[in-house]
Design a protein around this motif. Structure first.
Motif, PDB file in Angstrom:
ATOM      1  N   VAL A 508      -3.453 -14.043  -7.958  1.00 30.26           N
ATOM      2  CA  VAL A 508      -2.813 -12.816  -8.422  1.00 30.26           C
ATOM      3  C   VAL A 508      -2.039 -12.221  -7.257  1.00 30.26           C
ATOM      4  O   VAL A 508      -2.503 -12.238  -6.110  1.00 30.26           O
ATOM      5  N   ALA A 509      -0.853 -11.695  -7.551  1.00 33.74           N
ATOM      6  CA  ALA A 509      -0.102 -10.940  -6.548  1.00 33.74           C
ATOM      7  C   ALA A 509      -0.678  -9.531  -6.474  1.00 33.74           C
ATOM      8  O   ALA A 509      -0.776  -8.841  -7.500  1.00 33.74           O
ATOM      9  N   VAL A 510      -1.103  -9.104  -5.276  1.00 31.59           N
ATOM     10  CA  VAL A 510      -1.747  -7.798  -5.103  1.00 31.59           C
ATOM     11  C   VAL A 510      -1.032  -7.012  -4.012  1.00 31.59           C
ATOM     12  O   VAL A 510      -0.367  -7.571  -3.143  1.00 31.59           O
ATOM     13  N   ARG A 511      -1.181  -5.684  -4.067  1.00 32.02           N
ATOM     14  CA  ARG A 511      -0.654  -4.827  -3.018  1.00 32.02           C
ATOM     15  C   ARG A 511      -1.483  -5.005  -1.754  1.00 32.02           C
ATOM     16  O   ARG A 511      -2.700  -5.136  -1.798  1.00 32.02           O
ATOM     17  N   ALA A 512      -0.800  -4.980  -0.615  1.00 34.49           N
ATOM     18  CA  ALA A 512      -1.517  -4.993   0.652  1.00 34.49           C
ATOM     19  C   ALA A 512      -2.328  -3.710   0.767  1.00 34.49           C
ATOM     20  O   ALA A 512      -1.978  -2.683   0.179  1.00 34.49           O
ATOM     21  N   PRO A 513      -3.438  -3.731   1.513  1.00 34.51           N
ATOM     22  CA  PRO A 513      -4.266  -2.523   1.648  1.00 34.51           C
ATOM     23  C   PRO A 513      -3.457  -1.335   2.172  1.00 34.51           C
ATOM     24  O   PRO A 513      -2.487  -1.497   2.901  1.00 34.51           O
ATOM     25  N   ALA A 514      -3.876  -0.135   1.779  1.00 31.82           N
ATOM     26  CA  ALA A 514      -3.151   1.075   2.162  1.00 31.82           C
ATOM     27  C   ALA A 514      -3.113   1.268   3.660  1.00 31.82           C
ATOM     28  O   ALA A 514      -2.224   1.934   4.192  1.00 31.82           O
ATOM     29  N   THR A 515      -4.075   0.682   4.376  1.00 32.28           N
ATOM     30  CA  THR A 515      -4.111   0.854   5.819  1.00 32.28           C
ATOM     31  C   THR A 515      -3.134  -0.062   6.541  1.00 32.28           C
ATOM     32  O   THR A 515      -2.949   0.066   7.746  1.00 32.28           O
ATOM     33  N   ALA A 516      -2.560  -1.001   5.815  1.00 37.14           N
ATOM     34  CA  ALA A 516      -1.627  -1.920   6.451  1.00 37.14           C
ATOM     35  C   ALA A 516      -0.323  -1.209   6.783  1.00 37.14           C
ATOM     36  O   ALA A 516      -0.002  -0.152   6.240  1.00 37.14           O
ATOM     37  N   ALA A 517       0.424  -1.811   7.691  1.00 40.68           N
ATOM     38  CA  ALA A 517       1.679  -1.187   8.117  1.00 40.68           C
ATOM     39  C   ALA A 517       2.694  -1.170   6.995  1.00 40.68           C
ATOM     40  O   ALA A 517       3.613  -0.354   6.987  1.00 40.68           O
ATOM     41  N   THR A 518       2.550  -2.061   6.046  1.00 42.61           N
ATOM     42  CA  THR A 518       3.479  -2.094   4.921  1.00 42.61           C
ATOM     43  C   THR A 518       2.695  -2.212   3.626  1.00 42.61           C
ATOM     44  O   THR A 518       1.580  -2.720   3.610  1.00 42.61           O
ATOM     45  N   ARG A 519       3.263  -1.713   2.554  1.00 39.92           N
ATOM     46  CA  ARG A 519       2.618  -1.828   1.245  1.00 39.92           C
ATOM     47  C   ARG A 519       3.241  -2.968   0.466  1.00 39.92           C
ATOM     48  O   ARG A 519       3.456  -2.886  -0.727  1.00 39.92           O
ATOM     49  N   GLY A 520       3.516  -4.049   1.155  1.00 42.72           N
ATOM     50  CA  GLY A 520       4.105  -5.204   0.500  1.00 42.72           C
ATOM     51  C   GLY A 520       3.088  -5.955  -0.317  1.00 42.72           C
ATOM     52  O   GLY A 520       1.911  -5.586  -0.414  1.00 42.72           O
ATOM     53  N   LEU A 521       3.531  -7.046  -0.927  1.00 40.69           N
ATOM     54  CA  LEU A 521       2.665  -7.840  -1.784  1.00 40.69           C
ATOM     55  C   LEU A 521       2.022  -8.975  -1.002  1.00 40.69           C
ATOM     56  O   LEU A 521       2.594  -9.511  -0.046  1.00 40.69           O
ATOM     57  N   ARG A 522       0.833  -9.336  -1.434  1.00 40.67           N
ATOM     58  CA  ARG A 522       0.135 -10.510  -0.928  1.00 40.67           C
ATOM     59  C   ARG A 522      -0.258 -11.369  -2.126  1.00 40.67           C
ATOM     60  O   ARG A 522      -0.368 -10.882  -3.256  1.00 40.67           O
ATOM     61  N   ALA A 523      -0.455 -12.648  -1.882  1.00 43.35           N
ATOM     62  CA  ALA A 523      -0.917 -13.561  -2.929  1.00 43.35           C
ATOM     63  C   ALA A 523      -2.379 -13.877  -2.678  1.00 43.35           C
ATOM     64  O   ALA A 523      -2.722 -14.490  -1.660  1.00 43.35           O
ATOM     65  N   ALA A 524      -3.244 -13.430  -3.577  1.00 40.81           N
ATOM     66  CA  ALA A 524      -4.673 -13.736  -3.501  1.00 40.81           C
ATOM     67  C   ALA A 524      -4.936 -14.957  -4.371  1.00 40.81           C
ATOM     68  O   ALA A 524      -4.743 -14.907  -5.591  1.00 40.81           O
ATOM     69  N   VAL A 525      -5.346 -16.061  -3.746  1.00 38.72           N
ATOM     70  CA  VAL A 525      -5.530 -17.327  -4.463  1.00 38.72           C
ATOM     71  C   VAL A 525      -6.991 -17.728  -4.400  1.00 38.72           C
ATOM     72  O   VAL A 525      -7.612 -17.724  -3.328  1.00 38.72           O
ATOM     73  N   ALA A 526      -7.550 -18.057  -5.553  1.00 41.70           N
ATOM     74  CA  ALA A 526      -8.936 -18.538  -5.629  1.00 41.70           C
ATOM     75  C   ALA A 526      -8.929 -20.037  -5.402  1.00 41.70           C
ATOM     76  O   ALA A 526      -8.865 -20.829  -6.347  1.00 41.70           O
TER      77      ALA A 526
END
Length: 618
Positions: A508-526
Motif C-alpha cells: 500500500v502507498a502510505v504517507r510518510a510519518p508526520a515527524t519526517a522532513a517531508t510528507r511524501g509517499l512511501r510504499a509499504a510492501v508485505a
C-alpha cells in the motif's frame, strides 16, 4: 474475441449489469480488417485461411512461417501444424494432438487436413527428421502428440528425474511413529493428516494435495518435525530444510502459516524448526542475471537441502518443475503441496494435476490427498465442491439461497452493489494510509479482494481499478489524478532481488510519518521477509490492485472475495478459474453475475494437453 477469436460483425448489448455497454463479437465471424494487428501480412494458403478465421493469431503464423523457411519446408500442412503447436503453448498446453486440434476452436467450414495424411506430412518433414529437430512426436497407444523440441525435452526430463528418484525410504519403527503422530497432531479429526504423514515418511517424493483449509500446512509442519526428529535419533546433523512457493505472496503466506502451525507443536519440535524460512522458487534455485530460465543450482550444483517443500505446486510450470527436479539432490526428500483443481501455471504445463492422476500406481512418488475442509463455513465449502465436481445446478442453488457466507448479485445495476461492497473497504485502507499506519493498511488490504477473470475490457481489472478510483474521488471529494496516491493498493509484478520484493507481493502507498522532513509517499510492501518500507521510485514494476485477476490471486487469501464473472461467451470463464476464485475466501464469497454465467463457468473445463501421463504409462 469469441471462441474462434473473431472480431468481425458484432452485436451490441444494452448497458450491462456492470454499467457499461458490452460489445459481443459474432462467434462465426472472422477477421476482416486489413489493419487488424491479429492478421499476419503476407500469410498465404492454410495459414492465411486459419488466421482470417481467428483460429490462429499473427504470432502463431509468423513463427510457423519463419521455422518452415529455415528448414526449407514448403508443405502448408506442416506450417499449419507448427502454428497450432505455438498456439497450444500460448494457451498453456505443451503439445497438440492433430486428431483433435479442430475441436479446440470449432469454427465451421475450415479446411482441416485429413488426420493421417497430416501426421504423415509432419513426420516426414525436416522439422522432425533433422539432427536438431524443431518438432518432436510422442506416440502411445494410438495417441500422437506433437511438441516443440524444448517442451518435449523438458517433459522427458521431468519424467526421467521423477522415475530416477529413490523409490522410497525405510519405514520408521511403528512404535515411535505412533507416539510421534500422537504428539504432533490433535487427538481427533486429523486422521487424513496422519495418513498423509505416513505416506510422506516412506517416500522420497510425495505429492500432498487438498483444497484450502484441509490441513496441508498443518501436515507439512508436523511432517517437518517428524523428519527432524528422525534425523536427530539417527545421530545425523540437523536437517537443512527449504520451504518455497512460486510467488512472493505465496511464500509469505507459507511462512506465516508454517510459523503458526509450528507454534502449536511441543517445544522440542519447535526448537528443531527454528530459522526455517520460506522463499520464492526463483530465489531458492538462485536467479542469474544473464538468463530467466536457468539458475545457479542445477544438476552439477545441487541444492544443499535435505528436505524441500514446494507449496502452491499447481502454479509451477513444466519449465520450472524441470529446473527444480534437476537441482534437488537424489537423497533429499521432496514434498510437492498443492490443489490440482486450481488454475495451472500461467506458463505451459500442468505437472501437479498430471502427477496426481498418473503416479498412484508407481513406487517412486507417494500421493496423499486431504479432503475434509476445516476452514470454510459449510456454504462456501459446499459451493466450492459443487464447482469442483461440475454440479452447476447445485452451485446455482447454493448461490441463490444466499446466507452469511455466500451471496449472488444479479440485478439491473450490479455496479451499484459492487460499489457498496468495495468502496468502504478501500476507504478504510485509504484512511490508514493517510495516517501513515502501514501495518494497519496492509492488514486491512487482506480483508477483501475484488477478483476478475479478464485483465482488459468491461469485465476486466483495468476497468474496475479505474472505476474504484472514480468512486473514491466521489466519496472523498479529491479525484485521483496521479498514479501514486495514499491508499493505492499495490501488486508487485516482477522479482527484484536487490530490493527483496517478488512477483505477487502486495503493498500500500502510505504517507510518510508526520515527524519526517517531508510528507511524501512511501510504499509499504508485505514481502516474504516481512514489512518493507520503500520509496515509490524504487518499485519499477507494480500495478494498482483495487481489482486483481483470478490468476494473480493464486497463493493469496482474503476474508471476503467479490468475484465479477464475465458473460458466458468469455473463453476465460472456466470451472478451474471459478473454483480458484471461490477458494481465495476465508469467510465470505460474493459472486457478481447471472445464473447463466455461473453455469457457463462450471460447465467449461480448462484442459491442457500434455504427454506426461503417457510417459508414465509407457
Amino acid at each position: 474475441m469469441a471462441a474462434a477469436g473473431g472480431a468481425g460483425d458484432r452485436a451490441e448489448r444494452p448497458a450491462g449489469r456492470c454499467g457499461v455497454t458490452v460489445v459481443t463479437p459474432d462467434p462465426t465471424a472472422g477477421l476482416d480488417d486489413a489493419h487488424d494487428p491479429r492478421l499476419a501480412r503476407g500469410a498465404e494458403g492454410l495459414l492465411r485461411t486459419f488466421n482470417e478465421a481467428g483460429v490462429l493469431d499473427a504470432a502463431d503464423v509468423h513463427v510457423a512461417r519463419r521455422l518452415c523457411a529455415l528448414a526449407e519446408e514448403d508443405d502448408e500442412r506442416v506450417a499449419l501444424a507448427v502454428a497450432c503447436v505455438v498456439r497450444a503453448v500460448r494457451g498453456g498446453s505443451v503439445c497438440v494432438d492433430l486428431a483433435t486440434v479442430a475441436d479446440v476452436d470449432p469454427v465451421p467450414d475450415l479446411p482441416w487436413p485429413e488426420t493421417d495424411e497430416w501426421h504423415a506430412a509432419v513426420t516426414a518433414s525436416a522439422l522432425v527428421t533433422a539432427p536438431a529437430p524443431v518438432l518432436r512426436l510422442l506416440e502411445h497407444e494410438g495417441v500422437r502428440l506433437l511438441y516443440l523440441d524444448r517442451y518435449w525435452r523438458e517433459e522427458e526430463q521431468v519424467h526421467a528425474d521423477l522415475v530416477g528418484r529413490p523409490s522410497g525410504t525405510a519405514p520408521p519403527a511403528e512404535a515411535w511413529l505412533a507416539a510421534a503422530l500422537d504428539r504432533v497432531f490433535p487427538p481427533e479429526g486429523y486422521d487424513e493428516q496422519r495418513a498423509a504423514a505416513r505416506v510422506a515418511l516412506t517416500h522420497a517424493t510425495t505429492v500432498l494435495t487438498g483444497g484450502p483449509g484441509t490441513g496441508k500446512t498443518t501436515t507439512v509442519a508436523a511432517l517437518l518435525a517428524l523428519c527432524a526428529e528422525q534425523a536427530s535419533l539417527a545421530g545425523a546433523p540437523p536437517l537443512r530444510i527449504a520451504l518455497a512457493a512460486p510467488t512472493g505472496k505465496a511464500a509469505a503466506r507459507l511462512q506465516q502459516a508454517v510459523e503458526e502451525e509450528v507454534a502449536k507443536l511441543p517445544s522440542s519440535d519447535r526448537d528443531r524448526l527454528l530459522g526455517v524460512r520460506a522463499v520464492t522458487l526463483h530465489r531458492l534455485l538462485g536467479a542469474r542475471p544473464d538468463t530467466a530460465s536457468r539458475f545457479r543450482h542445477h544438476r552439477d550444483n545441487r541444492l544443499p537441502h535435505d528436505v524441500v517443500v514446494v507449496d502452491e505446486s499447481s502454479m509451477v510450470s513444466l519449465t520450472m518443475m524441470a529446473r527444480l527436479l534437476e537441482a534437488v539432490r537424489p537423497g533429499a526428500r521432496l514434498i510437492l503441496v498443492g490443489d490440482p483443481f486450481q488454475l495451472a501455471s500461467v506458463e505451459a504445463g500442468a505437472v501437479l494435476a498430471d502427477l496426481v492422476e498418473t503416479v498412484q500406481e508407481t513406487t517412486q512418488v507417494g500421493v496423499a490427498a486431504l479432503i475434509t475442509s476445516h476452514r470454510f463455513g459449510a456454504s462456501i465449502g459446499e459451493l466450492a465442491e459443487a464447482v469442483r465436481t461440475g454440479d452447476a445446478d447445485r452451485a446455482v442453488e447454493l448461490l441463490e439461497a444466499g446466507g452469511d457466507h455466500v451471496r449472488l448479485v444479479d440485478t439491473d445495476d450490479n455496479a451499484a452493489h459492487v460499489r457498496a461492497l468495495v468502496v468502504p473497504h478501500a476507504l478504510d485502507v485509504l484512511r490508514a494510509a493517510e495516517a501513515g499506519d502501514a501495518a494497519t493498511a496492509l492488514a486491512l488490504l487482506d480483508r477483501q479482494r475484488l477478483l476478475c477473470a479478464h485483465r482488459e475490457g468491461p469485465f476486466g481489472v483495468r476497468q474496475w481499478n479505474a472505476q474504484v478510483e472514480r468512486w473514491l474521488g466521489e466519496e472523498t471529494g479529491e479525484p485521483v489524478h496521479t498514479q501514486w496516491y495514499a491508499g493505492r493498493p499495490l501488486l508487485v509484478t516482477a522479482n527484484d532481488y536487490g530490493l527483496g520484493v517478488y512477483n505477487g507481493d502486495t503493498g500500500v502507498a502510505v504517507r510518510a510519518p508526520a515527524t519526517a522532513a517531508t510528507r511524501g509517499l512511501r510504499a509499504a510492501v508485505a514481502g516474504s521477509a516481512g514489512l518493507l518500507d520503500l520509496a515509490p521510485s524504487r518499485l519499477g514494476q507494480v500495478e494498482t490492485m483495487h481489482a486483481l485477476t483470478i490468476h494473480k490471486s493464486q497463493g493469496s487469501q482474503a476474508d471476503e472475495v467479490v468475484v465479477v464473472l464475465p458473460p458466458p461467451d468469455s473463453r476465460l470463464l472456466t470451472r478451474e478459474l471459478f473454483y480458484t476464485a471461490l477458494t481465495r475466501a476465508r469467510q465470505r464469497v460474493v459472486v457478481v453475475g447471472s445464473p447463466a454465467d455461473v453455469r457457463a463457468a462450471v460447465d467449461r473445463r480448462a484442459l491442457r494437453a500434455t504427454g506426461l501421463r503417457q510417459r508414465f504409462n509407457r
